[in-house]
Design an enzyme around this catalytic site. Sequence first.
Site, PDB file in Angstrom:
ATOM      1  N   HIS A 120       0.866  -1.201   0.000  1.00 11.45           N
ATOM      2  CA  HIS A 120       0.000   0.000   0.000  1.00 11.45           C
ATOM      3  C   HIS A 120       0.892   1.238   0.000  1.00 11.45           C
ATOM      4  CE1 HIS A 120      -3.772   2.134   1.827  1.00 11.45           C
ATOM      5  NE2 HIS A 120      -3.054   2.979   1.101  1.00 11.45           N
ATOM      6  N   HIS A 151       1.369   4.968  -2.345  1.00  6.83           N
ATOM      7  CA  HIS A 151       0.997   5.878  -3.446  1.00  6.83           C
ATOM      8  C   HIS A 151       2.269   6.565  -3.918  1.00  6.83           C
ATOM      9  CE1 HIS A 151      -3.327   5.639  -2.342  1.00  6.83           C
ATOM     10  NE2 HIS A 151      -2.812   5.416  -1.139  1.00  6.83           N
ATOM     11  N   HIS A 211      -9.377   1.131  -1.484  1.00  6.50           N
ATOM     12  CA  HIS A 211      -9.388   1.657  -0.120  1.00  6.50           C
ATOM     13  C   HIS A 211     -10.818   1.502   0.410  1.00  6.50           C
ATOM     14  CE1 HIS A 211      -5.633   3.504  -1.262  1.00  6.50           C
ATOM     15  NE2 HIS A 211      -5.530   4.222  -0.165  1.00  6.50           N
ATOM     16  N   GLU A 248     -11.252   3.299   5.892  1.00  5.19           N
ATOM     17  CA  GLU A 248     -10.228   4.177   6.484  1.00  5.19           C
ATOM     18  C   GLU A 248     -10.986   5.233   7.298  1.00  5.19           C
ATOM     19  OE1 GLU A 248      -8.071   6.570   3.635  1.00  5.19           O
ATOM     20  OE2 GLU A 248      -6.416   6.983   5.033  1.00  5.19           O
ATOM     21  N   ASP A 272       1.873   3.905   2.965  1.00  6.79           N
ATOM     22  CA  ASP A 272       0.824   4.750   2.369  1.00  6.79           C
ATOM     23  C   ASP A 272       1.429   5.947   1.613  1.00  6.79           C
ATOM     24  OD1 ASP A 272      -1.731   5.512   1.668  1.00  6.79           O
ATOM     25  OD2 ASP A 272      -2.410   5.971   3.695  1.00  6.79           O
ATOM     26  N   ASP A 273       1.737   7.024   2.335  1.00  4.84           N
ATOM     27  CA  ASP A 273       2.322   8.233   1.726  1.00  4.84           C
ATOM     28  C   ASP A 273       3.501   8.677   2.588  1.00  4.84           C
ATOM     29  OD1 ASP A 273       0.118   8.905  -0.365  1.00  4.84           O
ATOM     30  OD2 ASP A 273      -0.986   8.586   1.498  1.00  4.84           O
TER      31      ASP A 273
HETATM   32  N1  ADE Z   1      -4.509   8.893  -1.587  1.00  2.00           N
HETATM   33  C1  ADE Z   1      -3.276   8.875  -1.093  1.00  2.00           C
HETATM   34  N2  ADE Z   1      -3.286   8.395   0.164  1.00  2.00           N
HETATM   35  C2  ADE Z   1      -4.570   8.094   0.463  1.00  2.00           C
HETATM   36  C3  ADE Z   1      -5.225   7.548   1.586  1.00  2.00           C
HETATM   37  N3  ADE Z   1      -4.576   7.212   2.709  1.00  2.00           N
HETATM   38  N4  ADE Z   1      -6.562   7.397   1.540  1.00  2.00           N
HETATM   39  C4  ADE Z   1      -7.214   7.726   0.439  1.00  2.00           C
HETATM   40  N5  ADE Z   1      -6.651   8.240  -0.643  1.00  2.00           N
HETATM   41  C5  ADE Z   1      -5.326   8.418  -0.643  1.00  2.00           C
HETATM   42 ZN    ZN Z   2      -3.667   4.844   0.625  1.00  2.00          ZN
END
Ligand code: ADE
Ligand code: ZN
Length: 334
Positions: free
Chosen positions: A14, A16, A194, A197, A275-276
């Site tokens: 996971h 991005h 997703h 969340e 994630d990011d």
């Molecule tokens: N785009 C990038 N990170 C995300 C996340 N955690 N949830 C939804 N969209 C995303």
């Molecule tokens: Zn994500």
Amino acid sequence: MENFIKELPKAELHLHIEGTFEPELLFKIAQRNKIAIPFKTVEELRKAYNFDCLQDFLNIYYQGANVLQTEQDFYDLTYAYFEKCKMQNIKHTEIMFDPQTHTERGISFKTVINGISRACEDAKANFGISSFLIMSYLRHMTEEEAFDTLKQSLAFKDKIKAVGLDSSEKGNPPSKFKNVYKASIKEGYIPLAHAGEEGDADYIWEAIDILKIKRIDHGNNALQDPKLVQEIIKRDIALTVCPLSNKALQVVPDLKNHPLKKMMELGLKPTINSDDPAYFGGQINQNYIEIQKALNLTKRDLYALASNSFQYSLLDENEKIKQLQNLTGYFQTH
Ligand code: ADE
Ligand code: ZN
């Protein structure tokens, strides 16, 4: 324990690519493309990485992605992530990219995918790291726009393994994308999304029943519904959990209250992911380290989490066995 985590062989499921954009590289590419950004210094930009919720983060994340213009920009972004993978002992990664964030600004699908996939090829040759690409639809946009993206992707089908669904969850249920997921599956893409969340358990029900997803990104709110938990276990669907993201976006403000351990005790199959990472304060190893400390996880727990990352990857069975044997060898000698 930290050394054990750093050297633990792992997969990231996971991630991005736009979320790996470190401020230093963002400034460099903005200057190269002569694009003005509303921050004077790297430090000023980093200070803006303070979020109340998912939408608050997304606003800054899309703004950052705007400086990406050329194939080389997408290559540099992706290759920089692979350099981090090498340091994290990531053996395999499944990378999400958001084509609509770029095509909406007039950047062609081809520019985006060629830059990213060339970096994937070089990372395989230079670091031995394997990867797949997940084309993610933006859920704040319409299903018709997602269909347009699907159409554009078909010329590059050999470079794309799966489809995903990301961006603003609340108010954009999985069912909104029922038809485009059906069409994506027909084209041979593996469906992922997703769910849970910020959205409730009913969004996860929709994602598994209507979109037929094979893996749930996040999935924290599955624990609201015991029947759903049993269904996820029955269907053997894994969750791609992102602890530092959950903390940064106030999904779980204190990692001591994170549901990861509960998920494992119930028989769910969570994995650990970043994630990011440029926005949430840590790469994958930092996620392992902080959640280990918060929940007092054992080496055996960490081994189970890393095993899940290979077991529930999209790798073929032979490759999974190879990676799992290597991981088990590591666990047994440590
Ligand atoms: N785009 C990038 N990170 C995300 C996340 N955690 N949830 C939804 N969209 C995303
Ligand atoms: Zn994500």
